[in-house]
Each structure stands twice: as structure tokens, then as C-alpha cells.
Scaffold this motif. Structure first.
Motif, PDB file in Angstrom:
ATOM      1  N   LYS A  68       0.833  -1.208   0.000  1.00 24.30           N
ATOM      2  CA  LYS A  68       0.000   0.000   0.000  1.00 24.30           C
ATOM      3  C   LYS A  68       0.866   1.256   0.000  1.00 24.30           C
ATOM      4  CE  LYS A  68      -1.759   1.594   3.791  1.00 24.30           C
ATOM      5  NZ  LYS A  68      -2.538   1.722   5.056  1.00 24.30           N
ATOM      6  N   ARG A  69       1.944   1.232   0.768  1.00 30.19           N
ATOM      7  CA  ARG A  69       2.834   2.386   0.836  1.00 30.19           C
ATOM      8  C   ARG A  69       3.584   2.589  -0.483  1.00 30.19           C
ATOM      9  NH1 ARG A  69       4.062   4.276   6.115  1.00 30.19           N
ATOM     10  NH2 ARG A  69       2.774   3.246   7.691  1.00 30.19           N
ATOM     11  N   LEU A  70       3.997   1.510  -1.115  1.00 30.80           N
ATOM     12  CA  LEU A  70       4.668   1.646  -2.412  1.00 30.80           C
ATOM     13  C   LEU A  70       3.728   2.239  -3.452  1.00 30.80           C
ATOM     14  CD1 LEU A  70       6.670  -1.711  -2.739  1.00 30.80           C
ATOM     15  CD2 LEU A  70       7.386   0.442  -1.676  1.00 30.80           C
ATOM     16  N   ASP A  71       2.469   1.841  -3.404  1.00 30.26           N
ATOM     17  CA  ASP A  71       1.488   2.344  -4.368  1.00 30.26           C
ATOM     18  C   ASP A  71       1.260   3.843  -4.220  1.00 30.26           C
ATOM     19  OD1 ASP A  71       1.147  -0.171  -5.448  1.00 30.26           O
ATOM     20  OD2 ASP A  71      -0.651  -0.638  -4.275  1.00 30.26           O
ATOM     21  N   GLN A  72       1.606   4.394  -3.070  1.00 36.65           N
ATOM     22  CA  GLN A  72       1.408   5.817  -2.824  1.00 36.65           C
ATOM     23  C   GLN A  72       2.602   6.674  -3.251  1.00 36.65           C
ATOM     24  OE1 GLN A  72       0.512   5.798   1.378  1.00 36.65           O
ATOM     25  NE2 GLN A  72      -1.628   5.215   1.070  1.00 36.65           N
ATOM     26  N   HIS A  73       3.660   6.046  -3.755  1.00 30.53           N
ATOM     27  CA  HIS A  73       4.806   6.817  -4.217  1.00 30.53           C
ATOM     28  C   HIS A  73       4.415   7.645  -5.449  1.00 30.53           C
ATOM     29  CE1 HIS A  73       8.059   3.948  -2.370  1.00 30.53           C
ATOM     30  NE2 HIS A  73       7.322   4.554  -1.466  1.00 30.53           N
ATOM     31  N   PRO A  74       4.659   8.931  -5.421  1.00 24.86           N
ATOM     32  CA  PRO A  74       4.344   9.756  -6.602  1.00 24.86           C
ATOM     33  C   PRO A  74       5.115   9.281  -7.831  1.00 24.86           C
ATOM     34  CG  PRO A  74       4.769  11.143  -4.675  1.00 24.86           C
ATOM     35  CD  PRO A  74       5.172   9.742  -4.299  1.00 24.86           C
ATOM     36  N   ALA A  75       4.449   9.325  -8.962  1.00 25.73           N
ATOM     37  CA  ALA A  75       5.079   8.855 -10.207  1.00 25.73           C
ATOM     38  C   ALA A  75       6.288   9.700 -10.581  1.00 25.73           C
ATOM     39  CB  ALA A  75       4.050   8.875 -11.336  1.00 25.73           C
ATOM     40  N   ALA A  76       6.330  10.942 -10.101  1.00 28.69           N
ATOM     41  CA  ALA A  76       7.409  11.850 -10.491  1.00 28.69           C
ATOM     42  C   ALA A  76       8.705  11.621  -9.718  1.00 28.69           C
ATOM     43  CB  ALA A  76       6.963  13.301 -10.290  1.00 28.69           C
ATOM     44  N   LEU A  77       8.699  10.733  -8.733  1.00 30.69           N
ATOM     45  CA  LEU A  77       9.915  10.493  -7.955  1.00 30.69           C
ATOM     46  C   LEU A  77      11.010   9.911  -8.849  1.00 30.69           C
ATOM     47  CD1 LEU A  77       8.682   8.890  -4.587  1.00 30.69           C
ATOM     48  CD2 LEU A  77       9.364  11.260  -5.014  1.00 30.69           C
ATOM     49  N   SER A  78      12.234  10.349  -8.611  1.00 24.73           N
ATOM     50  CA  SER A  78      13.379   9.748  -9.297  1.00 24.73           C
ATOM     51  C   SER A  78      13.647   8.373  -8.687  1.00 24.73           C
ATOM     52  CB  SER A  78      14.616  10.628  -9.138  1.00 24.73           C
ATOM     53  OG  SER A  78      15.043  10.652  -7.770  1.00 24.73           O
ATOM     54  N   ALA A  79      14.492   7.592  -9.335  1.00 24.71           N
ATOM     55  CA  ALA A  79      14.831   6.271  -8.804  1.00 24.71           C
ATOM     56  C   ALA A  79      15.459   6.391  -7.416  1.00 24.71           C
ATOM     57  CB  ALA A  79      15.777   5.548  -9.761  1.00 24.71           C
ATOM     58  N   GLU A  80      16.336   7.367  -7.248  1.00 23.04           N
ATOM     59  CA  GLU A  80      16.985   7.558  -5.942  1.00 23.04           C
ATOM     60  C   GLU A  80      15.950   7.915  -4.883  1.00 23.04           C
ATOM     61  OE1 GLU A  80      20.676  10.117  -3.941  1.00 23.04           O
ATOM     62  OE2 GLU A  80      20.235  10.279  -6.089  1.00 23.04           O
ATOM     63  N   GLU A  81      15.006   8.760  -5.228  1.00 16.74           N
ATOM     64  CA  GLU A  81      13.951   9.155  -4.290  1.00 16.74           C
ATOM     65  C   GLU A  81      13.027   7.982  -3.964  1.00 16.74           C
ATOM     66  OE1 GLU A  81      13.471  13.887  -5.488  1.00 16.74           O
ATOM     67  OE2 GLU A  81      12.426  12.348  -6.639  1.00 16.74           O
ATOM     68  N   ARG A  82      12.744   7.146  -4.968  1.00 16.68           N
ATOM     69  CA  ARG A  82      11.906   5.964  -4.720  1.00 16.68           C
ATOM     70  C   ARG A  82      12.585   5.011  -3.753  1.00 16.68           C
ATOM     71  NH1 ARG A  82      11.273   5.594 -10.279  1.00 16.68           N
ATOM     72  NH2 ARG A  82      12.239   3.529 -10.344  1.00 16.68           N
ATOM     73  N   LEU A  83      13.876   4.810  -3.942  1.00 15.45           N
ATOM     74  CA  LEU A  83      14.623   3.918  -3.061  1.00 15.45           C
ATOM     75  C   LEU A  83      14.631   4.462  -1.631  1.00 15.45           C
ATOM     76  CD1 LEU A  83      16.291   1.339  -2.898  1.00 15.45           C
ATOM     77  CD2 LEU A  83      18.306   2.674  -3.546  1.00 15.45           C
ATOM     78  N   HIS A  84      14.844   5.739  -1.495  1.00 19.48           N
ATOM     79  CA  HIS A  84      14.848   6.380  -0.181  1.00 19.48           C
ATOM     80  C   HIS A  84      13.473   6.244   0.468  1.00 19.48           C
ATOM     81  CE1 HIS A  84      16.172  10.191   2.263  1.00 19.48           C
ATOM     82  NE2 HIS A  84      15.879   9.156   3.031  1.00 19.48           N
ATOM     83  N   ALA A  85      12.419   6.519  -0.306  1.00 15.63           N
ATOM     84  CA  ALA A  85      11.055   6.418   0.225  1.00 15.63           C
ATOM     85  C   ALA A  85      10.729   4.994   0.650  1.00 15.63           C
ATOM     86  CB  ALA A  85      10.054   6.903  -0.824  1.00 15.63           C
ATOM     87  N   VAL A 134      11.868  -3.006  -5.779  1.00 16.06           N
ATOM     88  CA  VAL A 134      13.153  -2.462  -5.338  1.00 16.06           C
ATOM     89  C   VAL A 134      14.231  -2.741  -6.389  1.00 16.06           C
ATOM     90  CG1 VAL A 134      14.889  -2.435  -3.513  1.00 16.06           C
ATOM     91  CG2 VAL A 134      12.484  -2.758  -2.923  1.00 16.06           C
ATOM     92  N   THR A 135      14.224  -3.937  -6.955  1.00 19.80           N
ATOM     93  CA  THR A 135      15.216  -4.270  -7.984  1.00 19.80           C
ATOM     94  C   THR A 135      15.060  -3.369  -9.204  1.00 19.80           C
ATOM     95  OG1 THR A 135      15.305  -6.575  -7.244  1.00 19.80           O
ATOM     96  CG2 THR A 135      16.124  -6.105  -9.452  1.00 19.80           C
ATOM     97  N   ASP A 136      13.817  -3.149  -9.641  1.00 18.64           N
ATOM     98  CA  ASP A 136      13.577  -2.263 -10.785  1.00 18.64           C
ATOM     99  C   ASP A 136      14.042  -0.837 -10.475  1.00 18.64           C
ATOM    100  OD1 ASP A 136      12.476  -4.368 -12.166  1.00 18.64           O
ATOM    101  OD2 ASP A 136      10.390  -3.767 -11.838  1.00 18.64           O
ATOM    102  N   THR A 137      13.826  -0.405  -9.236  1.00 13.82           N
ATOM    103  CA  THR A 137      14.258   0.930  -8.826  1.00 13.82           C
ATOM    104  C   THR A 137      15.769   1.032  -8.870  1.00 13.82           C
ATOM    105  OG1 THR A 137      12.305   1.217  -7.412  1.00 13.82           O
ATOM    106  CG2 THR A 137      14.208   2.607  -6.945  1.00 13.82           C
ATOM    107  N   VAL A 138      16.453   0.002  -8.386  1.00 12.46           N
ATOM    108  CA  VAL A 138      17.912  -0.023  -8.420  1.00 12.46           C
ATOM    109  C   VAL A 138      18.407  -0.016  -9.872  1.00 12.46           C
ATOM    110  CG1 VAL A 138      19.925  -1.492  -7.964  1.00 12.46           C
ATOM    111  CG2 VAL A 138      18.246  -1.074  -6.158  1.00 12.46           C
ATOM    112  N   GLU A 139      17.766  -0.805 -10.723  1.00 12.97           N
ATOM    113  CA  GLU A 139      18.165  -0.828 -12.137  1.00 12.97           C
ATOM    114  C   GLU A 139      17.977   0.541 -12.779  1.00 12.97           C
ATOM    115  OE1 GLU A 139      15.855  -4.026 -13.771  1.00 12.97           O
ATOM    116  OE2 GLU A 139      17.512  -5.453 -13.537  1.00 12.97           O
ATOM    117  N   ASP A 140      16.871   1.221 -12.435  1.00 12.55           N
ATOM    118  CA  ASP A 140      16.641   2.570 -12.968  1.00 12.55           C
ATOM    119  C   ASP A 140      17.742   3.523 -12.495  1.00 12.55           C
ATOM    120  OD1 ASP A 140      14.361   1.730 -14.249  1.00 12.55           O
ATOM    121  OD2 ASP A 140      12.973   2.545 -12.746  1.00 12.55           O
ATOM    122  N   ALA A 141      18.148   3.372 -11.229  1.00 14.10           N
ATOM    123  CA  ALA A 141      19.217   4.225 -10.695  1.00 14.10           C
ATOM    124  C   ALA A 141      20.544   3.939 -11.392  1.00 14.10           C
ATOM    125  CB  ALA A 141      19.347   4.023  -9.187  1.00 14.10           C
TER     126      ALA A 141
END
Length: 203
Positions: A68-85, A134-141
Motif C-alpha cells: 500500500k505504501r509503495l502504491d502511494q509513491h508519486p510517479a514523479a519520484l526519481s529512482a533515488e527518491e523511490r529507493l529512499h522512500a 526495489v530491484t527495478d528501482t535499483v536498475e533505474d538508478a
């Protein structure tokens, strides 16, 4: 005004989680749970047909809260911001559901021996959705040049593992707050994996 009765199913889940944490799933019986609640065994079976159903709901509650918390991440977040969040999200779930999270990590490796195959498969799919995120976020970073190129899955597990271990020692009211702990882990992880940092020496 009539006082509302407490949610008995939630009460069962809380008490069962406490017993599972202390004695393990296999070391806790339905009799133990009923006795701790002051229920008859027949009353307990009114709420849950099997001990495995109780574990399933405890485990699912943790997985769904993270999702549920991941689904609330804004689409505009960068990969680094997504990982931090994500690391902050994990710490908040650990703080808000400490007993359930302990059971999640304690019984997770044993799901196939604790649950019917259908339930275990459903929970593994929820776990995989999180690890894939998380893996996709790391790959994006890595693709954006923020993190140096490495095995994305192992890198993702390193970030996840740092926060997961906090479930073993985090105490509310301790010397560091939830976000402070997550931020420290994020900084440590980024310092080790950021592009431009020296790679780990080969063995």
C-alpha cells in the motif's frame, strides 16, 4: 450509548502473533491461542478454521501494508527518491507492526511447511512484487548513472536487508527516530553503491 465490542478477529491475530513470535508457529497450538485469549477452542475455530489461516493473515497484513505504501509513491519520484522512500516505508511498518513484522521474518523461510500450497504461493507472489519493485528501482538508478553498474538484485537485497535487520533491535523512543534510521541506512547504502565510489575488492 452501547459500547462497541472489540474486533475479535483482530484480537486473535494480535495474540497469535505474540505467541508465534515467542514460540514459533510450530511451537504454538490452537489450544495455546485459545487459552491466551480466554476462549474455548470451539470459539476460536469460529473465527479461524486453522492455525495456518491465522499465520496467513498475519503475514499478508505486513505484505499488504508495505505494498500500500509503495502504491502511494508519486510517479514523479526519481529512482533515488523511490529507493529512499521505500526504506522509510519499511522502517515505518517495522515501527507500527513490530510483532507482526518479527513473525513475518521469523516464519518466512518456513512458509511452505506452515501453509497450504495455495496460501504460500499467494504470499510469495506478494514478496516477489516488493523485491521486483526495489530491484527495478535499483536498475533505474543504475541506468540513470546514479548507482554504478552491478548485480541489481543483490544490490536491492542489500538495501532491503539493512532495513529488515532493524526489526530485531528497533525500540520506540530509542536514540534515533524512524526516519533518522532509514535515512542513515540509505546514506550508507548509497555511499557504497553510488557511481564513482570505488568498487569492492575482489576476493
Amino acid at each position: 450509548m452501547t459500547e462497541r465490542r472489540p474486533d475479535k478477529r483482530a484480537e486473535v491475530l494480535r495474540e497469535a502473533a505474540r505467541l508465534f513470535m515467542a514460540s514459533g508457529f510450530h511451537g504454538t497450538s490452537m489450544d495455546d491461542i485459545a487459552s491466551a485469549l480466554g476462549f474455548t477452542k470451539a470459539a476460536l475455530y469460529h473465527y479461524f478454521r486453522a492455525k495456518s489461516d491465522i499465520l496467513f493473515e498475519i503475514y499478508e497484513a505486513v505484505a499488504d501494508e508495505v505494498s500500500k505504501r509503495l502504491d502511494q509513491h508519486p510517479a514523479a519520484l526519481s529512482a533515488e527518491e523511490r529507493l529512499h522512500a521505500t526504506m522509510r516505508d519499511m522502517m515505518h511498518v517495522i515501527a507500527e507492526m513490530p510483532i507482526e513484522v518479527t513473525v513475518f521474518f521469523q516464519e518466512g523461510p518456513l512458509l511452505s511447511s506452515c501453509l497450504p500450497r495455495r496460501q504460500a504461493k499467494e504470499l510469495r507472489a506478494k514478496e516477489e512484487r516488493f523485491s521486483d519493485y526495489v530491484t527495478d528501482t535499483v536498475e533505474d538508478a543504475m541506468d540513470s548513472g546514479v548507482l554504478r553498474r552491478a548485480d541489481a538484485t543483490m544490490t536491492a537485497y542489500a538495501f532491503i536487508g539493512m532495513v529488515s535487520w532493524a526489526s530485531r533491535w528497533y525500540q520506540a523512543g530509542g536514540r534515533a527516530g524512524i526516519n533518522e534510521i532509514a535515512d542513515l541506512f540509505f546514506t550508507i547504502g548509497m555511499d557504497g553503491a553510488r557511481a564513482g565510489a570505488p568498487p569492492n575488492p575482489s576476493p
